[in-house]
Design an enzyme around this catalytic site. Sequence first.
Site, PDB file in Angstrom:
ATOM      1  N   LYS A  80       0.830  -1.423  -0.194  1.00  0.00           N
ATOM      2  CA  LYS A  80       0.044   0.091   0.105  1.00  0.00           C
ATOM      3  C   LYS A  80       0.952   1.183   0.043  1.00  0.00           C
ATOM      4  O   LYS A  80       0.815   2.029   0.830  1.00  0.00           O
ATOM      5  CB  LYS A  80      -1.104  -0.045   1.149  1.00  0.00           C
ATOM      6  CG  LYS A  80      -1.841  -1.144   1.132  1.00  0.00           C
ATOM      7  CD  LYS A  80      -2.829  -0.771   2.463  1.00  0.00           C
ATOM      8  CE  LYS A  80      -3.998  -2.106   2.269  1.00  0.00           C
ATOM      9  NZ  LYS A  80      -3.486  -3.395   2.938  1.00  0.00           N
ATOM     10  N   PHE A  81       1.683   1.594  -0.953  1.00  0.00           N
ATOM     11  CA  PHE A  81       2.497   2.560  -1.200  1.00  0.00           C
ATOM     12  C   PHE A  81       1.603   3.853  -1.143  1.00  0.00           C
ATOM     13  O   PHE A  81       0.273   4.019  -1.646  1.00  0.00           O
ATOM     14  CB  PHE A  81       3.119   2.667  -2.602  1.00  0.00           C
ATOM     15  CG  PHE A  81       4.214   1.648  -2.758  1.00  0.00           C
ATOM     16  CD1 PHE A  81       5.288   1.664  -2.122  1.00  0.00           C
ATOM     17  CD2 PHE A  81       3.729   0.475  -3.450  1.00  0.00           C
ATOM     18  CE1 PHE A  81       6.310   0.777  -2.114  1.00  0.00           C
ATOM     19  CE2 PHE A  81       4.805  -0.335  -3.572  1.00  0.00           C
ATOM     20  CZ  PHE A  81       6.090  -0.490  -2.930  1.00  0.00           C
TER      21      PHE A  81
HETATM   22  O1  S5P Z   1      -9.456  -2.818   2.302  1.00  0.00           O
HETATM   23  C1  S5P Z   1      -8.678  -3.772   2.737  1.00  0.00           C
HETATM   24  C2  S5P Z   1      -7.523  -3.875   1.735  1.00  0.00           C
HETATM   25  C3  S5P Z   1      -6.606  -4.669   2.324  1.00  0.00           C
HETATM   26  S1  S5P Z   1      -5.396  -5.176   1.036  1.00  0.00           S
HETATM   27  N1  S5P Z   1      -8.873  -4.520   3.644  1.00  0.00           N
HETATM   28  C4  S5P Z   1      -7.993  -5.312   4.059  1.00  0.00           C
HETATM   29  O2  S5P Z   1      -8.185  -6.266   5.205  1.00  0.00           O
HETATM   30  N2  S5P Z   1      -6.723  -5.564   3.325  1.00  0.00           N
HETATM   31  C5  S5P Z   1      -5.520  -6.598   3.591  1.00  0.00           C
HETATM   32  O3  S5P Z   1      -6.384  -8.191   3.458  1.00  0.00           O
HETATM   33  C6  S5P Z   1      -5.439  -6.633   5.355  1.00  0.00           C
HETATM   34  O4  S5P Z   1      -4.084  -5.586   5.083  1.00  0.00           O
HETATM   35  C7  S5P Z   1      -5.128  -7.990   5.519  1.00  0.00           C
HETATM   36  O5  S5P Z   1      -3.688  -8.489   5.038  1.00  0.00           O
HETATM   37  C8  S5P Z   1      -6.083  -8.830   4.641  1.00  0.00           C
HETATM   38  C9  S5P Z   1      -7.244  -9.262   5.396  1.00  0.00           C
HETATM   39  O6  S5P Z   1      -6.920 -10.176   6.136  1.00  0.00           O
HETATM   40  P1  S5P Z   1      -8.039 -10.955   7.056  1.00  0.00           P
HETATM   41  O7  S5P Z   1      -7.202 -11.980   7.961  1.00  0.00           O
HETATM   42  O8  S5P Z   1      -8.933  -9.999   7.648  1.00  0.00           O
HETATM   43  O9  S5P Z   1      -8.713 -11.959   6.100  1.00  0.00           O
END
Ligand code: S5P
Length: 274
Positions: free
Chosen positions: A94-95
């Site tokens: 996420k730059f």
């Molecule tokens: O809006 C977002 C974007 C991302 S990239 N919401 C998110 O949760 N993420 C990422 O997706 C977050 O940084 C994590 O690595 C993953 C979700 O993880 P979980 O364990 O909740 O499924």
Amino acid sequence: SSKSQLPYSVRGKSHPNPLARRLFEVAEAKKSNVTVSADVTTTKELLDLADRLGPHIAVIKTHIDILSDFSEDTITGLKALATKHNFLIFEDRKFIDIGNTVQKQYHNGTLRISEWSHIINCSVLPGEGIVEALAQTAQAPDFPYGSDRGLLILAEMTSKGSLATGAYTSASVDYARKYHSFVLGFVATRALGEVESSVAPAEGEDFVVFTTGVNLSSKGDKLGQQYQTPQSAIGRGADFIIAGRGIYAAPDPVEAAKQYQQQGWEAYLARVGG
Ligand code: S5P
């Protein structure tokens, strides 16, 4: 996108971006649209997870800066497993900074992200320059890793109260269109075809949508994360579903990965009418 009713194989054949073509080919070959978010904190756990889940996923998503022991072995191991199991690597860095800074964070530096990560993502909060800068680095004539690199724009977020909405999301579509030779698509909770944009779509535009916050057994966590199911995400336009704790924190991560793979694939088949 308007292409979301088409099979991955069709989209893969006609896509102008080589990495998008490869992504669709991998999904089709493995019958998987699952990206596992491998948010573990040691290299051993990461490589172990990648090796065990490898057969069931299209993409592994990393947060490489949460590893307590990142080293050359992390990079070598990840690259070898990506080849062994035919998956792509997505560093979820996420730059979010001025162009000059993100170029240094992406290429070389401690983490050497450009060397091993096929897919990266950025926020457009800083404006157009961040997309321009990352594209410029990856598309420079002397960039050592060829055309095997692409960017997802973080157009929306799954967390409660997210401010990545409205004008921010519209600007995400604008810049994706403007830099479509490097931008593969979006991290978003839905297809963004209807979002207002000041830039006209290129003919045959086909942005790939990755949807995170996918979980089969939970509605959210105590820190504002909000989940939906694979069916719901794919119904709203996700081409690839991203699951973290739903898979790696399950009692049996391999069984969980298979379950997400099956449900994700069935929802995709239902969408394309196959
Ligand atoms: O809006 C977002 C974007 C991302 S990239 N919401 C998110 O949760 N993420 C990422 O997706 C977050 O940084 C994590 O690595 C993953 C979700 O993880 P979980 O364990 O909740 O499924």
